[in-house]
Design an enzyme around this catalytic site. Structure first.
Site, mmCIF file in Angstrom:
data_model
loop_
_atom_site.group_PDB
_atom_site.id
_atom_site.type_symbol
_atom_site.label_atom_id
_atom_site.label_comp_id
_atom_site.label_asym_id
_atom_site.label_seq_id
_atom_site.Cartn_x
_atom_site.Cartn_y
_atom_site.Cartn_z
ATOM 1 N N SER A 92 3.671 92.810 -50.561
ATOM 2 C CA SER A 92 4.636 93.663 -51.254
ATOM 3 C C SER A 92 4.767 93.203 -52.699
ATOM 4 O O SER A 92 3.847 92.578 -53.250
ATOM 5 C CB SER A 92 5.988 93.620 -50.528
ATOM 6 N N ASN A 93 5.877 93.516 -53.329
ATOM 7 C CA ASN A 93 6.131 93.135 -54.711
ATOM 8 C C ASN A 93 7.612 92.810 -54.868
ATOM 9 O O ASN A 93 8.363 92.815 -53.893
ATOM 10 C CB ASN A 93 5.703 94.253 -55.671
ATOM 11 N N ARG A 94 8.038 92.523 -56.077
ATOM 12 C CA ARG A 94 9.397 92.025 -56.307
ATOM 13 C C ARG A 94 10.446 93.137 -56.489
ATOM 14 O O ARG A 94 11.598 92.846 -56.789
ATOM 15 C CB ARG A 94 9.413 91.112 -57.535
#
Length: 407
Positions: free
Chosen positions: A213-215
């Site tokens: 995923s990402n932030r």
């Protein structure tokens, strides 16, 4: 602009223990830009003094219609004519009964009877009093007369036991009031428009317990959904996160992966007027997701993952555009304008929101943002560092000014 800004609000307070919560409610409305005046019953002043409300609102409190410093005005009529929105909170069984039957025997109830402004009733009382057939009959009469009634909360009552009749928390009351006002205001900038917003970082499963995923927290997308609803739109929020409160009046659909997001957006897109792709879509996913948790090999060898690109949702939607206005986002850490301009053109966007997420206070997870708005054949618009809700309002106001709303 906030729907409460410069709005004249009269809060009618009756004699219940929950009257102390009216102080918080008034403060919240004032923070939203409303000018608030108070009318109280005599019993209400036994719980919270008129001076308290006068100090908070910096407005005179109406308690006795026979006491006035201005002989040219009838107290309750002057306040009634000034009022644009009236809130009865807490509305006791006694106040509800009087209003339902047109009884006006003090300054508060004569003001209620005299105003033509929309009236919102927030009941609060003992659960047995609320359930009493007389109270239920009176509440039905208020609704039949065009007043708006909020169902009370269930929880601990002043009597020491739980039941239905508790005043909802002030934040929940403001949310309900705001959505009611939006529904009654047909000339808002996005009235009658279907707005689709995506939010959060998608997750691509490696195995049953791990993902890529990402932030992204989803806060920017949720702020856009809230701002669109404030501007009168019918809003659907497609969210890859589940840990943020959904704005009142917004429909939410939860997704997980980029493929899930593509499927849901594709379903909604044909009937959408304005699409805001604020979600941070994972660029890659595993070629194959393991059905069991991936274990470390006995020889502690390195693990190699084979990844493949996820679908480019905006590129897939571009050929399907008919009347839709499409807004994209570009979160960059270098060459912001070059990368953003390329994305604006290649994905055939009407507006692109670009931000440099390497800067403090900008982008992922925080409550503030600073963006540059790009539109085809126009000079970029750079905002200051603002709260995400203010950024969201700026984005949508820019879109409306550019012709996002079609007759």
């Amino acid at each position: 602009m906030d729907i409460w800004n410069q709005r004249h609000v009269t809060v009618v307070i009756s004699g219940g223990i929950a009257s102390y919560k009216a102080l918080v409610l008034i403060r919240l409305l004032m923070k939203r830009g409303a000018t608030v005046r108070v009318a109280m019953t005599a019993h209400a002043s036994e719980f919270v003094t008129p001076l308290t409300f006068q100090t908070l609102t910096q407005q005179p409190v109406v308690l006795d219609e026979f006491t006035t410093s201005d002989p040219h005005h009838v107290v309750h009529v002057a306040l009634a004519d000034w009022t644009e929105t009236m809130v009865l909170v807490p509305a006791t069984a006694n106040l509800i009964a009087k209003v339902a039957n047109g009884i006006a025997d003090d300054a508060a109830t004569t003001t209620v009877l005299a105003t033509t402004a929309p009236k919102f009733v927030i009941p609060a009382m003992n659960s047995h009093m609320y359930a009493n057939p007389a109270t239920q009959r009176n509440l039905k009469q208020l609704t039949a007369d065009g007043l708006f009634v909020l169902t009370p909360a269930t929880g601990m009552l002043a009597e020491g036991y739980a039941g239905k009749g508790r005043l909802p928390e002030p934040e929940a009351i403001v949310d309900w009031l705001t959505d009611q006002l939006i529904q009654q205001t047909p000339d808002l900038p996005l009235a009658h428009q279907r707005v689709l917003v995506t939010a959060g970082g998608t997750r691509e499963a490696l195995d049953p317990v791990r993902y890529i995923s990402n932030r992204s927290s989803g806060k920017m997308g949720y702020a856009v959904a809230q701002a669109a609803r404030e501007m009168g739109a019918d809003v659907t929020l497609i969210s890859a996160t589940r840990n943020l409160p959904v704005p009142t009046g917004v429909k939410v659909v939860y997704v997980q992966s980029a493929a899930d997001l593509l499927a849901q957006v594709s379903t909604e897109f044909p009937t959408t007027d304005l699409l805001v792709m604020a979600a941070a879509v994972s660029d890659y996913r595993p070629v194959q997701s393991a059905t069991e948790k991936i274990k470390k090999p006995a020889d502690h060898a390195d693990l190699t993952l084979q990844l493949t690109e996820t679908p480019d949702i905006l590129k897939r939607l571009a050929p399907q555009k008919t009347h839709q206005y499409v807004i994209g986002f570009a979160a960059e850490t270098q060459h912001l304008m070059t990368n953003a301009q390329r994305k604006l053109t290649s994905k055939k966007l009407d507006l692109l929101v670009a931000n440099d997420v390497s800067k403090p206070g900008v982008g992922f997870n925080g409550d503030t943002n600073q963006v540059t708005l790009l539109q085809p054949n126009q000079a970029p618009i750079k905002t200051a560092l603002l709260s995400k809700i203010e950024i969201a309002r700026t984005i949508l106001t820019t879109a409306v000014a550019a012709g996002a709303v079609q007759a």
